[in-house]
Write a protein that holds these residues in place. Structure first.
Motif, PDB file in Angstrom:
ATOM      1  N   VAL A 132      45.223  -1.523 132.602  1.00 31.46           N
ATOM      2  CA  VAL A 132      46.250  -0.719 133.267  1.00 31.46           C
ATOM      3  C   VAL A 132      45.949   0.776 133.194  1.00 31.46           C
ATOM      4  CG1 VAL A 132      48.702  -0.102 133.290  1.00 31.46           C
ATOM      5  CG2 VAL A 132      48.003  -2.468 132.838  1.00 31.46           C
ATOM      6  N   VAL A 133      45.525   1.249 132.025  1.00 26.86           N
ATOM      7  CA  VAL A 133      45.333   2.689 131.828  1.00 26.86           C
ATOM      8  C   VAL A 133      43.929   3.144 132.223  1.00 26.86           C
ATOM      9  CG1 VAL A 133      45.431   4.574 130.155  1.00 26.86           C
ATOM     10  CG2 VAL A 133      47.056   2.682 129.988  1.00 26.86           C
ATOM     11  N   TYR A 134      42.909   2.382 131.828  1.00 31.04           N
ATOM     12  CA  TYR A 134      41.534   2.797 132.111  1.00 31.04           C
ATOM     13  C   TYR A 134      41.000   2.269 133.439  1.00 31.04           C
ATOM     14  CZ  TYR A 134      41.695   3.503 126.998  1.00 31.04           C
ATOM     15  OH  TYR A 134      42.043   3.867 125.720  1.00 31.04           O
ATOM     16  N   GLY A 135      41.596   1.192 133.930  1.00 32.34           N
ATOM     17  CA  GLY A 135      41.112   0.607 135.178  1.00 32.34           C
ATOM     18  C   GLY A 135      39.952  -0.348 134.998  1.00 32.34           C
ATOM     19  N   ALA A 136      39.765  -0.872 133.784  1.00 37.75           N
ATOM     20  CA  ALA A 136      38.676  -1.814 133.512  1.00 37.75           C
ATOM     21  C   ALA A 136      39.030  -3.205 134.024  1.00 37.75           C
ATOM     22  CB  ALA A 136      38.398  -1.866 132.008  1.00 37.75           C
ATOM     23  N   ASP A 137      38.005  -4.025 134.193  1.00 33.65           N
ATOM     24  CA  ASP A 137      38.233  -5.424 134.569  1.00 33.65           C
ATOM     25  C   ASP A 137      38.637  -6.260 133.363  1.00 33.65           C
ATOM     26  OD1 ASP A 137      37.600  -4.869 137.167  1.00 33.65           O
ATOM     27  OD2 ASP A 137      35.567  -5.679 137.083  1.00 33.65           O
ATOM     28  N   GLY A 138      38.216  -5.827 132.180  1.00 35.60           N
ATOM     29  CA  GLY A 138      38.518  -6.564 130.964  1.00 35.60           C
ATOM     30  C   GLY A 138      37.899  -5.882 129.761  1.00 35.60           C
ATOM     31  N   VAL A 139      37.824  -6.620 128.650  1.00 32.54           N
ATOM     32  CA  VAL A 139      37.310  -6.079 127.395  1.00 32.54           C
ATOM     33  C   VAL A 139      36.172  -6.955 126.894  1.00 32.54           C
ATOM     34  CG1 VAL A 139      37.859  -5.475 125.001  1.00 32.54           C
ATOM     35  CG2 VAL A 139      39.563  -5.130 126.805  1.00 32.54           C
ATOM     36  N   LEU A 168      35.400  -2.783 129.088  1.00 30.80           N
ATOM     37  CA  LEU A 168      35.466  -1.850 127.961  1.00 30.80           C
ATOM     38  C   LEU A 168      34.862  -2.515 126.725  1.00 30.80           C
ATOM     39  CD1 LEU A 168      36.690   0.935 127.002  1.00 30.80           C
ATOM     40  CD2 LEU A 168      38.605  -0.435 126.126  1.00 30.80           C
ATOM     41  N   PRO A 169      33.764  -1.976 126.179  1.00 30.47           N
ATOM     42  CA  PRO A 169      33.156  -2.580 124.985  1.00 30.47           C
ATOM     43  C   PRO A 169      33.820  -2.080 123.698  1.00 30.47           C
ATOM     44  CG  PRO A 169      31.786  -0.780 125.759  1.00 30.47           C
ATOM     45  CD  PRO A 169      32.964  -0.850 126.697  1.00 30.47           C
ATOM     46  N   ILE A 170      34.278  -3.002 122.864  1.00 28.46           N
ATOM     47  CA  ILE A 170      34.879  -2.645 121.577  1.00 28.46           C
ATOM     48  C   ILE A 170      33.895  -3.023 120.475  1.00 28.46           C
ATOM     49  CG2 ILE A 170      36.792  -3.012 119.981  1.00 28.46           C
ATOM     50  CD1 ILE A 170      37.589  -1.532 122.512  1.00 28.46           C
ATOM     51  N   ARG A 171      33.441  -2.031 119.725  1.00 27.13           N
ATOM     52  CA  ARG A 171      32.414  -2.265 118.706  1.00 27.13           C
ATOM     53  C   ARG A 171      32.977  -2.406 117.298  1.00 27.13           C
ATOM     54  NH1 ARG A 171      31.639   2.545 116.019  1.00 27.13           N
ATOM     55  NH2 ARG A 171      32.182   4.466 117.134  1.00 27.13           N
ATOM     56  N   ASP A 172      34.225  -1.949 117.074  1.00 26.32           N
ATOM     57  CA  ASP A 172      34.797  -2.017 115.728  1.00 26.32           C
ATOM     58  C   ASP A 172      36.299  -1.777 115.813  1.00 26.32           C
ATOM     59  OD1 ASP A 172      34.984  -2.272 113.002  1.00 26.32           O
ATOM     60  OD2 ASP A 172      33.952  -0.401 112.510  1.00 26.32           O
ATOM     61  N   VAL A 173      37.005  -2.167 114.765  1.00 30.98           N
ATOM     62  CA  VAL A 173      38.428  -1.849 114.628  1.00 30.98           C
ATOM     63  C   VAL A 173      38.608  -1.206 113.262  1.00 30.98           C
ATOM     64  CG1 VAL A 173      40.794  -2.696 114.589  1.00 30.98           C
ATOM     65  CG2 VAL A 173      39.107  -3.812 116.064  1.00 30.98           C
ATOM     66  N   LEU A 174      38.968   0.060 113.252  1.00 33.17           N
ATOM     67  CA  LEU A 174      39.163   0.789 112.002  1.00 33.17           C
ATOM     68  C   LEU A 174      40.610   0.652 111.543  1.00 33.17           C
ATOM     69  CD1 LEU A 174      37.208   4.062 112.896  1.00 33.17           C
ATOM     70  CD2 LEU A 174      36.348   1.982 111.806  1.00 33.17           C
ATOM     71  N   ILE A 175      40.795   0.587 110.233  1.00 37.71           N
ATOM     72  CA  ILE A 175      42.129   0.409 109.657  1.00 37.71           C
ATOM     73  C   ILE A 175      42.498   1.638 108.838  1.00 37.71           C
ATOM     74  CG2 ILE A 175      43.582  -1.049 108.195  1.00 37.71           C
ATOM     75  CD1 ILE A 175      41.473  -3.289 108.627  1.00 37.71           C
ATOM     76  N   CYS A 202      42.594   1.135 114.880  1.00 37.12           N
ATOM     77  CA  CYS A 202      41.868   1.937 115.861  1.00 37.12           C
ATOM     78  C   CYS A 202      40.673   1.185 116.442  1.00 37.12           C
ATOM     79  CB  CYS A 202      41.383   3.233 115.218  1.00 37.12           C
ATOM     80  SG  CYS A 202      42.702   4.239 114.516  1.00 37.12           S
ATOM     81  N   PRO A 203      40.844   0.542 117.590  1.00 40.76           N
ATOM     82  CA  PRO A 203      39.709  -0.087 118.266  1.00 40.76           C
ATOM     83  C   PRO A 203      38.776   0.993 118.814  1.00 40.76           C
ATOM     84  CG  PRO A 203      41.821  -0.977 119.020  1.00 40.76           C
ATOM     85  CD  PRO A 203      42.115   0.273 118.277  1.00 40.76           C
ATOM     86  N   CYS A 204      37.483   0.874 118.513  1.00 45.23           N
ATOM     87  CA  CYS A 204      36.507   1.889 118.917  1.00 45.23           C
ATOM     88  C   CYS A 204      35.720   1.408 120.129  1.00 45.23           C
ATOM     89  CB  CYS A 204      35.546   2.189 117.771  1.00 45.23           C
ATOM     90  SG  CYS A 204      36.358   2.835 116.294  1.00 45.23           S
ATOM     91  N   ALA A 205      35.777   2.179 121.200  1.00 52.31           N
ATOM     92  CA  ALA A 205      35.095   1.816 122.440  1.00 52.31           C
ATOM     93  C   ALA A 205      33.841   2.655 122.627  1.00 52.31           C
ATOM     94  CB  ALA A 205      36.030   2.011 123.631  1.00 52.31           C
ATOM     95  N   GLY A 206      32.706   1.986 122.741  1.00 47.93           N
ATOM     96  CA  GLY A 206      31.459   2.695 122.988  1.00 47.93           C
ATOM     97  C   GLY A 206      31.013   3.523 121.798  1.00 47.93           C
ATOM     98  N   THR A 207      30.074   4.418 122.054  1.00 51.47           N
ATOM     99  CA  THR A 207      29.534   5.281 121.007  1.00 51.47           C
ATOM    100  C   THR A 207      30.277   6.605 121.018  1.00 51.47           C
ATOM    101  OG1 THR A 207      27.349   4.292 121.285  1.00 51.47           O
ATOM    102  CG2 THR A 207      27.458   6.392 120.125  1.00 51.47           C
ATOM    103  N   ILE A 208      30.952   6.903 119.939  1.00 50.95           N
ATOM    104  CA  ILE A 208      31.707   8.151 119.853  1.00 50.95           C
ATOM    105  C   ILE A 208      31.749   8.597 118.399  1.00 50.95           C
ATOM    106  CG2 ILE A 208      33.906   6.902 119.693  1.00 50.95           C
ATOM    107  CD1 ILE A 208      35.226   9.279 121.124  1.00 50.95           C
ATOM    108  N   SER A 209      31.550   9.885 118.185  1.00 51.62           N
ATOM    109  CA  SER A 209      31.598  10.430 116.830  1.00 51.62           C
ATOM    110  C   SER A 209      33.050  10.590 116.408  1.00 51.62           C
ATOM    111  CB  SER A 209      30.887  11.788 116.775  1.00 51.62           C
ATOM    112  OG  SER A 209      29.524  11.654 117.113  1.00 51.62           O
TER     113      SER A 209
END
Length: 265
Positions: A161-168, A216-223, A231-238
């Motif tokens: 809804v927000v990003y316009g992706a087809d899925g995760v 949308l690729p989710i590589r980790d979920v931070l607690i 915090c689901p982390c999408a892609g490579t981000i510092s």
């Protein structure tokens, strides 16, 4: 941070925890930013702006308008009244401003031009009046998802809804962690704080406009249990480092007699 990052968190986290129900959300845009989303050349800090951003280019601008319209639609999904603020530069032309205003209004938003950078408060009077008008209009605030919704469903909803992706697309380890969190009632009331670049609707900062056909690729979920954030982390981000329990700023002070700053070194 547009409607995909800052607004989404304010909408579904801040408002839920605080009880706030805003009447209006101001979406600030520039002609230059919309040209970039229309396929304009890359902007590099310290290097003069490419010519396309300093002269009229209605074709380039028109291609980028879909990005603004997407953000307007996200705001409207929340039931909040959107106001588009055109943060005008001296290089913007009347035809360019008229094109943005027309697109914003056709998308269901109010629109105002602001020249506060040049004219101070007087340059923002149209914006102020437009915001006041929007505040006096009824709104139908609603959240994107209920608290009962599990984290993987929330991420899917936000992505589509927000990003316009087809899925995760979940990294196996990240999905396993999400499943474990969903089984533990301790995390039922934790807020979902997406971690994603603010430079694109996608996870890729180089992808502009309103891309189609992507996941949308989710590589980790931070607690973060102290804040109660997942915090689901999408892609490579510092990630921004957190403040320690004894941050250095506590040692910084000013000697009021000499004006000397102490504790910096």
């Amino acid at each position: 941070f547009a409607a995909d990052i800052g607004f989404e968190k304010f909408w579904n986290v801040k408002c839920r925890l605080s009880g706030l129900k805003p009447h209006v959300s101001v979406l600030t845009t520039t002609i230059r930013a919309l040209k970039m989303h229309g396929g304009g050349p890359r902007v590099v800090a310290g290097i003069p702006l490419p010519e396309e951003y300093n002269k009229e280019d209605l074709a380039l601008l028109e291609k980028g308008l879909s990005n603004m319209v997407h953000h307007i639609n996200v705001i409207r999904t929340s039931g909040i009244n959107p106001v588009v603020c055109i943060n005008a530069f001296h290089t913007d032309t009347k035809d360019e401003i008229a094109m943005v205003r027309k697109a914003a209004e056709e998308a269901g938003a109010r629109c105002a031009v602001s020249t506060h950078w040049a004219n101070g408060g007087d340059g923002a009077l149209e914006l102020a009046d437009t915001v006041m008008e929007a505040c006096e209009t009824d709104s139908e605030f609603n959240f994107l998802y209920p608290l009962e919704m599990k984290i993987r469903e929330r991420v899917e909803k936000i992505a589509k809804v927000v990003y316009g992706a087809d899925g995760v697309s979940w990294n196996p380890d990240a999905e396993e962690k999400a499943k474990t969190l969903e089984k533990d009632a301790k995390y039922d009331d934790y807020a979902t704080m997406m971690v994603k670049t603010h430079l694109s609707l996608t996870h890729d900062p180089a992808t502009k406009g309103v891309p189609k056909g992507w996941n949308l690729p989710i590589r980790d979920v931070l607690i973060y249990s102290g804040a109660k954030f997942l915090c689901p982390c999408a892609g490579t981000i510092s990630l921004m480092p957190g403040t320690s329990s004894d941050p250095a700023f506590r040692k910084v002070d000013v000697d009021t007699k000499t004006g000397k700053v102490m504790g910096l070194f």
